[in-house]
Design an enzyme around this catalytic site. Structure first.
Site, PDB file in Angstrom:
ATOM      1  N   ALA A  89      -8.954  -8.561  -1.574  1.00  0.00           N
ATOM      2  CA  ALA A  89      -8.028  -9.363  -2.393  1.00  0.00           C
ATOM      3  C   ALA A  89      -7.989  -9.078  -3.804  1.00  0.00           C
ATOM      4  CB  ALA A  89      -8.283 -10.868  -2.169  1.00  0.00           C
ATOM      5  N   LEU A 117      -2.897  -6.841  -6.175  1.00  0.00           N
ATOM      6  CA  LEU A 117      -1.539  -6.084  -6.832  1.00  0.00           C
ATOM      7  C   LEU A 117      -1.934  -5.628  -8.357  1.00  0.00           C
ATOM      8  CD1 LEU A 117       1.379  -7.692  -5.207  1.00  0.00           C
ATOM      9  CD2 LEU A 117       0.054  -5.640  -4.381  1.00  0.00           C
ATOM     10  N   CYS A 177       2.115  -7.977   1.410  1.00  0.00           N
ATOM     11  CA  CYS A 177       0.720  -8.102   0.637  1.00  0.00           C
ATOM     12  C   CYS A 177       0.134  -9.607   0.777  1.00  0.00           C
ATOM     13  CB  CYS A 177       0.765  -7.828  -0.801  1.00  0.00           C
ATOM     14  SG  CYS A 177      -0.866  -8.180  -1.516  1.00  0.00           S
ATOM     15  N   LYS A 229       7.317  -1.631   4.158  1.00  0.00           N
ATOM     16  CA  LYS A 229       5.912  -1.801   4.909  1.00  0.00           C
ATOM     17  C   LYS A 229       5.961  -3.304   5.667  1.00  0.00           C
ATOM     18  CE  LYS A 229       1.088  -1.049   3.795  1.00  0.00           C
ATOM     19  NZ  LYS A 229       0.134  -0.212   2.828  1.00  0.00           N
ATOM     20  N   ILE A 250       0.649  -0.535   9.842  1.00  0.00           N
ATOM     21  CA  ILE A 250       0.550  -1.916   9.353  1.00  0.00           C
ATOM     22  C   ILE A 250      -0.099  -2.170   8.080  1.00  0.00           C
ATOM     23  CG2 ILE A 250       0.988  -2.982  11.585  1.00  0.00           C
ATOM     24  CD1 ILE A 250      -2.282  -3.566  11.752  1.00  0.00           C
ATOM     25  N   THR A 257      -8.907   2.373   4.064  1.00  0.00           N
ATOM     26  CA  THR A 257     -10.185   2.206   3.940  1.00  0.00           C
ATOM     27  C   THR A 257     -11.082   3.223   3.979  1.00  0.00           C
ATOM     28  OG1 THR A 257      -9.679   0.142   4.670  1.00  0.00           O
ATOM     29  CG2 THR A 257     -11.942   0.578   4.755  1.00  0.00           C
TER      30      THR A 257
HETATM   31  C1  LIG Z   1      -8.511  -2.169  -1.323  1.00  0.00           C
HETATM   32  C2  LIG Z   1      -7.202  -2.170  -0.800  1.00  0.00           C
HETATM   33  C3  LIG Z   1      -5.976  -2.250  -1.514  1.00  0.00           C
HETATM   34  C4  LIG Z   1      -4.731  -2.168  -0.680  1.00  0.00           C
HETATM   35  N1  LIG Z   1      -3.531  -2.268  -1.748  1.00  0.00           N
HETATM   36  C5  LIG Z   1      -2.207  -2.248  -1.293  1.00  0.00           C
HETATM   37  C6  LIG Z   1      -1.301  -2.111  -2.037  1.00  0.00           C
HETATM   38  O1  LIG Z   1      -1.300  -2.162  -3.519  1.00  0.00           O
HETATM   39  N2  LIG Z   1      -0.013  -2.211  -1.470  1.00  0.00           N
HETATM   40  C7  LIG Z   1      -0.075  -2.132  -0.156  1.00  0.00           C
HETATM   41  O2  LIG Z   1       1.457  -1.887   0.502  1.00  0.00           O
HETATM   42  N3  LIG Z   1      -1.029  -1.975   0.769  1.00  0.00           N
HETATM   43  C8  LIG Z   1      -2.346  -2.072   0.135  1.00  0.00           C
HETATM   44  N4  LIG Z   1      -3.179  -1.946   1.080  1.00  0.00           N
HETATM   45  C9  LIG Z   1      -3.076  -1.726   2.492  1.00  0.00           C
HETATM   46  C10 LIG Z   1      -3.326  -0.287   2.934  1.00  0.00           C
HETATM   47  O3  LIG Z   1      -2.285   0.519   2.189  1.00  0.00           O
HETATM   48  C11 LIG Z   1      -3.172  -0.306   4.328  1.00  0.00           C
HETATM   49  O4  LIG Z   1      -1.923  -0.850   4.843  1.00  0.00           O
HETATM   50  C12 LIG Z   1      -4.074  -1.049   5.030  1.00  0.00           C
HETATM   51  O5  LIG Z   1      -5.562  -1.225   4.406  1.00  0.00           O
HETATM   52  C13 LIG Z   1      -4.517  -0.372   6.658  1.00  0.00           C
HETATM   53  O6  LIG Z   1      -4.840   0.747   6.618  1.00  0.00           O
HETATM   54  P1  LIG Z   1      -6.748   1.077   6.879  1.00  0.00           P
HETATM   55  O7  LIG Z   1      -7.246   0.348   7.811  1.00  0.00           O
HETATM   56  O8  LIG Z   1      -6.604   2.601   6.901  1.00  0.00           O
HETATM   57  O9  LIG Z   1      -7.141   0.751   5.191  1.00  0.00           O
HETATM   58  C14 LIG Z   1      -4.545  -2.209   0.643  1.00  0.00           C
HETATM   59  C15 LIG Z   1      -5.640  -2.038   1.236  1.00  0.00           C
HETATM   60  C16 LIG Z   1      -6.925  -2.129   0.674  1.00  0.00           C
HETATM   61  C17 LIG Z   1      -8.154  -1.854   1.634  1.00  0.00           C
END
Ligand SMILES: Cc1cc2nc3c(=O)[nH]c(=O)nc-3n(C[C@H](O)[C@H](O)[C@H](O)COP(=O)(O)O)c2cc1C
Ligand SMILES: Cc1cc2nc3c(=O)[nH]c(=O)nc-3n(C[C@H](O)[C@H](O)[C@H](O)COP(=O)(O)OP(=O)(O)OC[C@H]3O[C@@H](n4cnc5c(N)ncnc54)[C@H](O)[C@@H]3O)c2cc1C
Ligand SMILES: Cc1cc2nc3c(=O)[nH]c(=O)nc-3n(C[C@H](O)[C@H](O)[C@H](O)COP(=O)(O)OP(=O)(O)OC[C@H]3O[C@@H](n4cnc5c(N)ncnc54)[C@H](O)[C@@H]3O)c2cc1C
Ligand SMILES: Cc1cc2nc3c(=O)[nH]c(=O)nc-3n(C[C@H](O)[C@H](O)[C@H](O)COP(=O)(O)O)c2cc1C
Ligand code: FES
Ligand code: FES
EC number: 1.3.-.-
Lengths: 312, 256, 312, 256
Positions: C70, C73, C130, C165, C191, C266
């Site tokens: 959390a 942004l 988000c 997105k 996603i 991640t």
């Molecule tokens: C710490 C963190 C910050 C994130 N910040 C953003 C963001 O600023 N904008 C966004 O579109 N997605 C954000 N995401 C989502 C990721 O871009 C991604 O869609 C999501 O984590 C799923 O992919 P993953 O399982 O490989 O992490 C964030 C995810 C994490 C874990």
């Protein structure tokens, strides 16, 4: 009244633990492993009007900290269940929650009419959230109006309290919960599985013959906790929580989020003794945090608010 | 039925990606019937939740030791292959119904047919049948010589015909290609392998008595989750559960 | 044109791998670990009009095979990003996908106008999903009409292709995808995170100061695969897939489901070298299955259909 | 910055749930600055994704050996406590900026204040300061005597005052209860512990120079994810990242 006992409509449970529907058959298999009378209750596999064979195999796949299933509501049909499956459970003297599925309103209603009339059934659980059969009720589970209508009609014929089992595959779980509350549900069960899929990277083919399946297990616990937390603040119905619970700590977390009882599904496959082991551990954990009765855990998260981390 | 914590006594690669794991503990005492399986947990606190069904390949009751042979293929079995001696492995079992060995008449021969990792349970079965005085022939199918295992151990029990897909050992081809002469004296057939192979064996067997051990992805392994059903025309319910009604069925009983 | 190259609107990538937004900052931290020019591209952290501090801490929690975040942004604001962050990425000569967030339509539009004008930006990614800030766009992400309206307006001002997105927290991801396709999106990213929560069982308090957070990591991969699979069959837009990818095998699974490129989030925290390691492994895997070009993987799952299991 | 696979040389419980883990490998060579931390992976193929930040407690450059002290508390550190000698541990680091030791004048004393598992980094720091010729005093706060560790090792470096919450060792109370006399000769303060403790130390220090090492839940550990920010009034951005701008900050620099 022991410190573990909880009381929900139709379900007077000596502890808050019951196996989740579909993960425990009709009880007799696990009865070979331990005495089912230690359980708070038992949820039986979904009943439909006629027997169903379900989907082609493979029906399960493994995912990280979770599994997918696409059983497809296989069951011998409500008559058969009442006559051949329920009687074997009588001797354990625990509440039986009968899970009900169908393709049409009429089917749900008729199954409810029949099974709720069984003196062995304590309450019914309306499964409007099975993602694995086209006509498995998921359309009732993602549309507020259909869900409310169905709830109302099922309530009309049910001789036992009705729990509506919610699908997590919705934009707004609170509105769904409110809709079925207004329609007269006595309680909520949440959550059913998230719709997921796994492919064999070598061939590109889905692992499940049904292609998609329901994701369960520890992977989905954070989603379950969040939904229970949100819904419990907006509805006054008791919630049977489920989704990824595999330890006594998980049970207390889920009750803190707002659940009054907790169902254990996938974890039974990992460890057939998981339910009795959890039940045995609960008093220890209550002692550790100085809590007398487990029923006080329900909804703790919304009743207090301290900054975490500083606790060490 | 019970859950056991067995101790690894050895775990070694005996052919390409094929491991022989020996486990010991009091639980082994109950593992008496060929064709039964253990539902094996591959790791503690791991992200791999589901157990892996592995057939009992051999049991030494004096040593309280059970042998499993498995192919380290996917994530779970690979994790299992990392287990060291003295580590504990959590298993459920023995599960399922094994091979019916009472049904075979003493003057009958037995033809045991296994493909790939369907081979392991035939070892314990062959030993049992031989002890009963039954003459045993094995047909063992492998991909190639590098994938073959336990051939000499099978030879010690009975005649052993090997087939390999690439012809690098024994007969080039599939197990069914070696069945011809073997079925002439109308043996009882016992077969374990993937569904396609069992189907071919059933077809080749042309009405002989026999038993097939089936495979399917499992959830609970004990009959509670309906993951592992197989259609049948011989039972009212229309299905059997491979984990608890099987994995062994009479030939013709299930729809392959 | 190497066997790993893929081409999407605005993104000519020498391989299909790019870090996911929010998991890679603005690149400079990971640039201390390896040469970013090996990447197919890079997605930068969400930009808003003004700088934002984000949510109070703790901002992350661990879950089984996943994590909750959390962050809220946090970013230095679009001007700052254009002036101080983007130039450092120029020397790697890789496509930059700029993630855009906002509280209002006007904010999205203005951020798009500014950042899409930067010659360093190859395409923009409209973050309407988000879950972590009340005004973080999630209302655009769960309502088809708002999503489509916003997409249209952003497209009008954007000088670069626009990827929308999508949030997985919806009842019907396909309708959402179709809505933004019709509104003129050039591609989809999917996603974003599932909304989840974790409580400290001892105190009942949420671990995150924000209470709920976004669930990411391997736990959610089955949901991502399913959604990409469903959407790719119903829209003709290219999809940047993401959600739980941490190995080269996962990349091929996701491309088989329908993704044209794959973002890794991640997994960077688990292993900072994960992206280059995946890129290095991909040709080996292609060899193993006798595939020449990785672009042929996209959508394999829907192009063929064989029974699995028999493969051994 | 780098990822290292270090080999466990020992991993033993030295107080209630407190483990001392020694790790060896070439990567240790770069671990030179007290206050830096390692971002430690607790298991392979595990469901615990996130690394655990653990402070460098001591480094023996001759042996290429780094010491970590950690409390086995949650799932991850419990898993870490299961590691046996010769197993490998995957660590990132050294990460973050350690304590600034150039700023302290040779005629100054240093007061090192640590609570609970904030104690470990003070050991390496104390050794460094002593080597520089600085006189060092420690105030170490524990829950009770069973939770205390390394007291004699600290005494070998400098005067060591212990506080315990239950009074079972040293002064009954918190570290701040022992600060009174120690701050009279205006030492430079170095403190590590939970935010509430650091806040109390800062208040008690009343304007003395000092350094605080902060704690926060981390994602990446390297400054990329914004998980670990802390507000500050002294920087234009309004925040610092604890993992990469810290974990050590000048007293007064961040808003606790
Ligand atoms: C710490 C963190 C910050 C994130 N910040 C953003 C963001 O600023 N904008 C966004 O579109 N997605 C954000 N995401 C989502 C990721 O871009 C991604 O869609 C999501 O984590 C799923 O992919 P993953 O399982 O490989 O992490 C964030 C995810 C994490 C874990
Ligand atoms: C009754 C029975 C007996 C068996 N005996 C043996 C044996 O003695 N030796 C041996 O090597 N193998 C045996 N198998 C097959 C063995 O269970 C699978 O090879 C193994 O589960 C694959 O796990 P994995 O971790 O390698 O693959 P993964 O792909 O990681 O497995 C993912 C999931 O799919 C299941 N799965 C994958 N492939 C199969 C398969 N072919 N059959 C059933 N489930 C599968 C796994 O159990 C697990 O739940 C037997 C199967 C059955 C049903
Ligand atoms: C810079 C720094 C240095 C540290 N040095 C030490 C040390 O030398 N010895 C020591 O015992 N501890 C130290 N800690 C605290 C240590 O990181 C946590 O105790 C540990 O991460 C908890 O993990 P767990 O598996 O026990 O708990 P879990 O509850 O399983 O952890 C879940 C998640 O929360 C995080 N988390 C939980 N508690 C904390 C906490 N108090 N601080 C930061 N993250 C937390 C974990 O890292 C993990 O990501 C340090 C923390 C930081 C930030
Ligand atoms: C194999 C399997 C079969 C299931 N069958 C049913 C069912 O018949 N009816 C139902 O309402 N839920 C069914 N479920 C969903 C579970 O009852 C439960 O809601 C879900 O699995 C989440 O809990 P868990 O993570 O503890 O498994 C099934 C789940 C699994 C894994
Ligand atoms: S695996 Fe559950 S019924 Fe067979
Ligand atoms: S932990 Fe990611 S920025 Fe500090």
């Amino acid at each position: 009244m022991s410190r573990l006992s909880v009381s929900l409509p139709g379900l007077n449970m000596k502890n808050p633990i019951l196996p989740a529907s579909g993960c425990f058959g009709f009880g007799k298999e696990y009865a070979k492993w331990y005495d089912l009378s230690v359980l708070g209750g038992v949820t039986i596999k979904a009943a439909t009007l006629e027997g169903r064979f379900g989907n082609p195999t493979p029906r399960v796949a493994e995912t990280e900290s979770g599994m997918l299933n696409a059983i497809g509501l296989q069951n011998p049909g409500v008559r058969n269940i009442i006559e051949n499956e329920l009687p074997a459970l009588e001797k354990y003297n625990i509440p039986i929650l009968a899970n009900i599925a169908g393709s049409t309103e009429e089917e749900y209603i008729e199954v409810t009419r029949q099974i709720s009339a069984s003196p062995l059934v304590s309450a019914v659980e309306l499964n409007i959230s099975c993602p694995n059969v086209k006509e498995g009720g998921i359309h009732f589970g993602t549309d507020y109006k259909s869900a409310a209508d169905l709830t109302r009609k099922v309530k009309d014929v049910s001789k036992k309290p009705v729990y509506v089992k919610l699908s997590p595959n919705v934009s707004n779980i609170v509105e769904m919960a409110q809709a079925v509350e207004e329609a007269g549900a006595d309680g909520l069960s949440m959550i059913n599985t998230l719709v997921g899929m796994k492919l064999d990277w070598r061939t590109g083919n889905p692992i499940l013959a049904n292609k998609t399946g329901g994701l369960s297990g520890p992977a989905i616990k954070p989603v379950a906790i969040r939904m229970i937390y949100e819904v419990s603040q907006k509805v006054s119905l008791p919630i049977i929580g489920m989704g990824g619970v595999s330890t006594a700590e998980d049970v207390l977390e889920m009750m803190s989020a707002g659940a009054s009882a907790v169902a254990v599904g996938t974890a039974n496959f990992v460890n057939p003794y998981v339910c009795p082991e959890i039940i045995e551990k609960l008093p220890e954990l209550l002692d550790e945090i100085g809590m007398e009765n487990i029923s006080e855990m329900t909804g703790r998260s919304t009743k207090q608010w301290k900054t975490p981390l500083s606790s060490r | 039925m019970r859950k056991h914590l067995l101790k690894v006594t050895s775990n070694r690669e005996i052919a390409r990606n094929i491991y022989e794991m020996k486990l010991t503990g009091p639980g082994v005492g109950s593992m008496t019937t060929p064709g039964q399986f253990l539902h094996v947990s591959v790791g503690n606190q791991s992200s791999k939740l589901l157990r892996r069904p592995l057939s009992i390949c051999d049991v030494d009751h004096d040593q309280e030791e059970v042998t499993l042979l498995y192919r380290a293929q996917g994530e779970g079995t690979k994790q299992l292959s990392q287990k060291q001696a003295r580590e504990l492995v959590d298993v459920l079992g023995p599960l399922g119904n094994g091979f019916d060995m009472d049904a075979i008449a003493v003057n009958k021969r037995a033809l045991l047919i296994g493909g790939g990792i369907g081979v392991p349970p035939l070892y314990y079965l062959g030993k049992h049948l031989k002890k009963k005085g039954i003459e045993v022939t094995f047909i063992l199918g492998y991909q190639s010589v590098e994938d073959s295992f336990y051939v000499e151990k099978f030879q010690a029990i009975g005649e052993t015909i090997v087939t390999t897909v690439d012809g690098s050992l024994g007969i080039k081809g599939f197990v069914t290609d070696a069945m011809g002469a073997c079925v002439e004296d109308e043996p009882v057939i016992y077969s374990v392998g993937p569904a396609v192979m069992l189907k071919a064996v059933e077809d080749r067997a042309g009405g002989l008595d026999g038993y097939l051990s089936l495979e399917e992805r499992m959830g609970c392994g004990i009959g509670a989750c309906f993951a592992c059903v197989c259609p049948t025309e011989t039972r009212k319910s229309g299905y059997v559960k491979i984990c608890s009604d099987g994995p062994v069925f009479k030939m013709g009983e299930v729809v392959l």
